[in-house]
Design a protein around this motif. Structure first.
Motif, short mmCIF file in Angstrom:
data_model
loop_
_atom_site.label_atom_id
_atom_site.label_comp_id
_atom_site.label_asym_id
_atom_site.label_seq_id
_atom_site.Cartn_x
_atom_site.Cartn_y
_atom_site.Cartn_z
N VAL A 177 0.86 -1.18 0.00
CA VAL A 177 0.00 0.00 0.00
C VAL A 177 0.89 1.23 0.00
O VAL A 177 1.69 1.44 0.92
CB VAL A 177 -0.93 0.04 1.23
N ILE A 178 0.75 2.03 -1.06
CA ILE A 178 1.48 3.31 -1.17
C ILE A 178 0.42 4.40 -1.09
O ILE A 178 -0.40 4.54 -1.99
CB ILE A 178 2.24 3.41 -2.51
N GLN A 198 3.53 -1.54 3.96
CA GLN A 198 2.55 -0.47 4.04
C GLN A 198 3.22 0.86 4.37
O GLN A 198 3.84 1.00 5.43
CB GLN A 198 1.48 -0.79 5.08
N VAL A 199 3.11 1.79 3.46
CA VAL A 199 3.54 3.18 3.69
C VAL A 199 2.33 4.06 3.29
O VAL A 199 2.33 4.71 2.26
CB VAL A 199 4.81 3.54 2.88
N HIS A 210 5.87 -1.79 8.18
CA HIS A 210 4.82 -0.77 8.21
C HIS A 210 5.40 0.53 8.75
O HIS A 210 6.14 0.52 9.73
CB HIS A 210 3.66 -1.23 9.10
N MET A 211 5.06 1.63 8.10
CA MET A 211 5.44 2.95 8.57
C MET A 211 4.18 3.75 8.87
O MET A 211 3.31 3.90 8.00
CB MET A 211 6.31 3.67 7.54
N GLY A 212 4.08 4.24 10.12
CA GLY A 212 2.92 5.03 10.50
C GLY A 212 2.89 6.38 9.78
O GLY A 212 3.86 6.79 9.13
N ALA A 213 1.79 7.08 9.94
CA ALA A 213 1.59 8.35 9.25
C ALA A 213 2.72 9.33 9.56
O ALA A 213 3.09 9.52 10.72
CB ALA A 213 0.25 8.95 9.67
N GLY A 214 3.27 9.92 8.51
CA GLY A 214 4.29 10.95 8.67
C GLY A 214 5.68 10.45 8.98
O GLY A 214 6.60 11.26 9.12
N ALA A 215 5.88 9.14 9.06
CA ALA A 215 7.22 8.61 9.30
C ALA A 215 8.04 8.71 8.02
O ALA A 215 7.54 8.44 6.93
CB ALA A 215 7.16 7.16 9.77
N ILE A 216 9.31 9.09 8.16
CA ILE A 216 10.14 9.29 6.97
C ILE A 216 11.51 8.63 7.14
O ILE A 216 12.00 8.46 8.25
CB ILE A 216 10.34 10.79 6.66
N ASP A 240 7.80 -2.25 12.55
CA ASP A 240 6.63 -1.36 12.65
C ASP A 240 7.10 -0.02 13.21
O ASP A 240 7.49 0.07 14.38
CB ASP A 240 5.58 -1.98 13.55
N ILE A 241 7.05 1.01 12.38
CA ILE A 241 7.55 2.33 12.73
C ILE A 241 6.37 3.23 13.07
O ILE A 241 5.44 3.39 12.27
CB ILE A 241 8.36 2.94 11.57
#
Length: 224
Positions: A100-101, A117-118, A134-140, A175-176
């Protein structure tokens, strides 16, 4: 010994068409300088079950691409992956199956293995994300030091990557949390979870909880 940062430590499997790329490297950042030429080879030879979306872009079956998503060649997108509105692939990108992009997420010169998932406002540059990461919202994934010098992996024995642009390397199921910044050369082991709003630098073990940059506990010791 630099444990936990080798390809074999971080990823249980890679898609068959990437085997040659990963087998030729010991550490994940070593695939980055060869990524562009390898994608060119895949485009020339083709991948079974993939079709040409446009010049320089191969896609698998049942890929969902929102009308406002942008894909710059070269790129390879795996079966069942979803590109949501505003997704931006800036070129030299390989995305695995079932990913998921999401909205306003930007990918550049990177590899996402399967089921990554990003989904919200992420930036991933010069990085490799493992299966089901998985990267949570706003993680860079920050990929350039402010002084422009080579990125060094801060493991037990520091390793100079020889590259100015290096992002992060997430093991399978990492999981970030939301709003995290992964500084250049960060490695997060498989099955490790990171609390939101954490700035990471260095190497973090697998099967851990990262509460902040200096507080890391094994998952089995997590407080209830």
């Amino acid at each position: 010994m630099n444990n936990g940062i080798r390809i074999s430590d971080l990823y249980d499997s890679v898609p068959a068409y990437l085997t040659a790329l990963f087998e030729s490297a010991e550490y994940p950042w070593q695939v980055l300088p060869r990524l562009k030429s390898f994608i060119s080879l895949l485009l020339e030879c083709g991948i079974e079950g993939y079709s040409l979306l446009k010049e320089g872009v191969l896609v698998g079956k049942n890929v969902s691409i929102a009308p406002t998503a942008t894909i710059e060649a070269p790129a390879i997108i795996g079966e069942g992956t979803e590109l949501r509105p505003g997704a931006y692939l800036r070129g030299n990108v390989i995305v695995g199956k079932g990913c998921v992009i999401g909205n306003a997420t930007e990918l550049k010169h990177c590899i996402l293995l399967d089921s990554v998932q990003v989904p919200h406002y992420n930036y991933v540059g010069d990085s490799v994300l493992g299966n089901r990461a998985h990267m949570g919202a706003g993680a860079i994934c920050s990929n350039l030091k402010s002084d422009g010098t080579n990125v060094v992996i801060r493991a037990e024995q520091p390793l100079d990557t020889g590259l100015r642009k290096v992002g992060s390397f997430l093991g399978d199921h990492a999981d970030i949390g939301c709003g995290c910044v992964l500084n250049p050369g960060t490695v997060v082991g498989g099955q490790t979870s990171v609390y939101p709003l954490t700035a990471l630098r260095g190497v973090y073990p697998s099967h851990a909880i990262v509460k902040d940059a200096r507080t890391v506990v094994p998952k089995e010791e997590r407080e209830i």
